[in-house]
Design a protein around this motif. Structure first.
Motif, PDB file in Angstrom:
ATOM      1  N   CYS A  99     -31.328   9.744 -16.016  1.00 20.30           N
ATOM      2  CA  CYS A  99     -30.811   9.979 -17.370  1.00 20.30           C
ATOM      3  C   CYS A  99     -29.374  10.515 -17.294  1.00 20.30           C
ATOM      4  O   CYS A  99     -29.093  11.462 -16.560  1.00 20.30           O
ATOM      5  CB  CYS A  99     -31.717  10.990 -18.086  1.00 20.30           C
ATOM      6  N   VAL A 100     -28.465   9.906 -18.080  1.00 24.98           N
ATOM      7  CA  VAL A 100     -27.053  10.315 -18.020  1.00 24.98           C
ATOM      8  C   VAL A 100     -26.859  11.775 -18.444  1.00 24.98           C
ATOM      9  O   VAL A 100     -25.929  12.427 -17.982  1.00 24.98           O
ATOM     10  CB  VAL A 100     -26.140   9.411 -18.886  1.00 24.98           C
ATOM     11  N   CYS A 131     -28.104   4.933 -24.425  1.00 21.77           N
ATOM     12  CA  CYS A 131     -27.183   4.228 -23.509  1.00 21.77           C
ATOM     13  C   CYS A 131     -27.504   2.735 -23.498  1.00 21.77           C
ATOM     14  O   CYS A 131     -28.672   2.357 -23.401  1.00 21.77           O
ATOM     15  CB  CYS A 131     -27.334   4.762 -22.094  1.00 21.77           C
ATOM     16  N   PRO A 170     -30.134   3.424 -18.212  1.00 16.37           N
ATOM     17  CA  PRO A 170     -30.362   3.801 -16.809  1.00 16.37           C
ATOM     18  C   PRO A 170     -31.736   4.422 -16.564  1.00 16.37           C
ATOM     19  O   PRO A 170     -32.321   4.226 -15.494  1.00 16.37           O
ATOM     20  CB  PRO A 170     -29.246   4.813 -16.520  1.00 16.37           C
ATOM     21  N   CYS A 171     -32.249   5.154 -17.538  1.00 21.49           N
ATOM     22  CA  CYS A 171     -33.538   5.829 -17.358  1.00 21.49           C
ATOM     23  C   CYS A 171     -34.657   4.833 -17.044  1.00 21.49           C
ATOM     24  O   CYS A 171     -35.591   5.141 -16.311  1.00 21.49           O
ATOM     25  CB  CYS A 171     -33.891   6.619 -18.617  1.00 21.49           C
ATOM     26  N   PRO A 190     -35.252   4.454 -24.385  1.00 24.34           N
ATOM     27  CA  PRO A 190     -34.392   4.774 -25.540  1.00 24.34           C
ATOM     28  C   PRO A 190     -34.986   4.260 -26.845  1.00 24.34           C
ATOM     29  O   PRO A 190     -34.799   4.885 -27.902  1.00 24.34           O
ATOM     30  CB  PRO A 190     -33.070   4.081 -25.221  1.00 24.34           C
ATOM     31  N   CYS A 223     -30.919  12.105 -26.848  1.00 27.90           N
ATOM     32  CA  CYS A 223     -30.761  10.794 -26.194  1.00 27.90           C
ATOM     33  C   CYS A 223     -29.531  10.083 -26.752  1.00 27.90           C
ATOM     34  O   CYS A 223     -29.326  10.033 -27.964  1.00 27.90           O
ATOM     35  CB  CYS A 223     -32.014   9.953 -26.430  1.00 27.90           C
ATOM     36  N   LEU A 224     -28.724   9.534 -25.853  1.00 28.43           N
ATOM     37  CA  LEU A 224     -27.472   8.885 -26.263  1.00 28.43           C
ATOM     38  C   LEU A 224     -27.639   7.386 -26.478  1.00 28.43           C
ATOM     39  O   LEU A 224     -26.658   6.683 -26.702  1.00 28.43           O
ATOM     40  CB  LEU A 224     -26.381   9.150 -25.213  1.00 28.43           C
TER      41      LEU A 224
HETATM   42  S1  SF4 Z   1     -30.436   7.654 -19.839  1.00 26.90           S
HETATM   43 FE1  SF4 Z   1     -32.078   7.029 -21.246  1.00 26.90          FE
HETATM   44  S2  SF4 Z   1     -33.000   8.919 -22.006  1.00 26.90           S
HETATM   45 FE2  SF4 Z   1     -31.067   9.483 -21.026  1.00 26.90          FE
HETATM   46  S3  SF4 Z   1     -29.613   9.507 -22.717  1.00 26.90           S
HETATM   47 FE3  SF4 Z   1     -29.469   7.459 -21.850  1.00 26.90          FE
HETATM   48  S4  SF4 Z   1     -30.964   6.186 -22.993  1.00 26.90           S
HETATM   49 FE4  SF4 Z   1     -31.396   8.376 -23.474  1.00 26.90          FE
END
Ligand code: SF4
Length: 465
Positions: A103-104, A45, A49-50, A61, A42-43
């Motif tokens: 998810c990105v 973000c 977006p998820c 996240p 997981c980045l």
């Molecule tokens: S979209 Fe959500 S689950 Fe996917 S990398 Fe980004 S924060 Fe993590």
């Protein structure tokens, strides 16, 4: 350092050749190390977006970050702030079309395995911690919830957290609704559903089983008994049939009855449990959704040699989850696509002996946007089967509608309710889930239960006693 692997950490599964002979869970779950490794994909973000794909607003996240740090208890607590049934969602939500779709990481490679991680934290908590009921200030006001499926349980859980005295009325002898009667043990262990329900009971939710509302008590009688608001989440348990000749033969089941006998009444443990289900050597399941996959995979586990999925369109139009179709194929289910039943054939003494079908081809798109299947002339053929399971959809049970004249419903039977609040045409009565939308997903039903709980709270706060 994030884990930049393009693929999800694989989740161990039972071998297909072994699992198609038992009812134990197919997917075995992550270990702690696997969960932490996946969580590092997981980045975090900033714009999350998820989360726009999560109908119950889980801080995705946030909880995944805690898993990456090994803070599993904290991760569980964060998830359950907004999701009362994480062990269930982690198993049966169609994440690929919800959170994981946004998810990105899915732009290049596979999304983060959000569902598997949610399942992991729920299972970890159940295994390692005792549930401590949260202290809430009681309002002293009573709310009734009709139906103990995902919509009803979510609504009940949220209202209990707000301090209401919630009673859930369930028609069956065991609570859980479709989670108990519809989804098979190998996808969703029933002990786990009951554990999640026990968590709600510890929060003060009362559950009254064997209470067929609309029969034993009407909605008006519940209001007279002092319930100040009612949430109706009675699901879609009325099976549809095709209307073809032979559907009344012995050996034809609705998927609803077939699965209820297996899941709720434990037919696979017959004679230890006393409601059997008869499957012949060969079984045809008509339909292409998740319920059809569940019925086919259950028939295989009950000992059928050949199990066919008979679906009138092609695989691209199948409504079932890709993962379910994949698992069914692995377990030896035979897909007869572009095939449509014409009639079911019977023996002289009234048992199924075969099913006559057309081969189909796809024409122009119909009103659903999917290409219309058209029979190929001269393609009639018979499949030898002794059991036919009809899995072409369900609609809401008409009982509450028929005993509540001021509750407006659609022509097809769904209760008419506001999309944002669940408010119906009857004051103080809210509704959500499959009884409003027709058969949909567990998570959408939970989202509806959640919105209705918020609306009921606002309604009761505004209403003078
Ligand atoms: S979209 Fe959500 S689950 Fe996917 S990398 Fe980004 S924060 Fe993590």
């Amino acid at each position: 350092m994030p884990n930049m692997s393009l693929s999800k950490v694989r989740m161990p599964e039972q071998d297909p050749e072994v699992r198609n002979g038992n009812f134990l869970e197919v997917a075995l779950g992550y270990t702690e190390d696997m969960a932490r490794e996946e969580a590092r994909r997981c980045l975090k973000c900033k714009n999350r977006p998820c989360m726009q794909g999560c109908p119950v607003n889980v801080d995705i996240p946030g909880f995944i970050g805690l898993v990456a740090e090994g803070k599993f208890e904290e991760a569980y607590k964060l998830v359950t702030e907004t999701n009362s049934l994480p062990a269930i969602c982690g198993r049966v939500c169609p994440q690929e079309s919800q959170c994981e779709r946004f998810c990105v990481r899915a732009k290049k490679g596979e999304s983060v395995a959000i569902g598997r991680l949610e399942r992991f934290v729920a299972d970890w908590y159940m295994k390692n911690r005792e549930n401590m009921p949260r202290e809430v200030e009681k309002t002293g006001r009573k709310v009734a919830v009709i139906g103990s499926g995902p919509a009803g349980l979510t609504c009940a859980g949220d209202l209990a957290k707000m301090g209401y005295d919630v009673t859930v009325f369930e028609a069956f002898h065991i609570p859980g609704g479709v989670l108990m009667y519809g989804i098979p043990e190998f996808r969703l262990p029933k002990a786990l559903v009951q554990k999640e329900i026990n968590t709600l009971k510890q929060m003060g939710v009362a559950i009254r089983t064997n209470m067929v509302i609309g029969k034993v008590l009407s909605l008006d009688e519940l209001l007279e008994e002092g319930y100040e608001a009612i949430f109706v989440g009675t699901g879609a348990g009325l099976p549809s049939f095709m209307g073809i000749p032979g559907e009344n033969l012995n050996g034809v089941y609705s998927a609803n009855e077939f699965l209820t006998r297996i899941n709720l009444m434990k037919a696979y443990k017959f004679p230890e449990c006393d409601t059997p289900v008869k499957v012949g050597r060969n079984v045809a399941v008509i339909g292409g959704g998740n319920v059809a996959m569940d019925a086919a995979r259950s028939a295989k586990r009950l000992g059928a040699e050949k199990v066919y999925i008979v679906y009138r369109r092609s695989e691209a139009e199948m409504p079932a989850r890709v993962e379910e179709v994949h698992h069914a194929r692995e377990e030896g289910i035979i897909f007869k696509l572009l095939t449509n039943p014409i009639r079911i054939l019977g023996t002289d003494d009234g048992w199924v002996k075969g099913m006559e079908c057309y081969e189909m081809e796809l024409g122009e798109p119909d009103s659903s946007g999917r290409r219309r299947p058209i029979p190929k002339p001269g393609s009639e053929h018979v499949i030898d089967v002794e059991t036919v399971v009809v899995a072409i959809g369900q609609s809401p049970n008409p009982l509450i509608k028929s005993t509540t004249p001021d509750l407006k419903t659609e022509q097809w039977g769904g209760i008419i309710a506001d999309e944002e609040t669940g408010a119906t045409s009857k004051e103080g009565v809210y509704a959500g889930g499959d009884t409003v939308t027709g058969a949909a997903t567990v998570i959408l039903a939970m989202g509806a239960g959640k919105k209705a709980a918020k609306a009921i709270d606002e309604y009761l706060k505004a209403k003078q006693r």
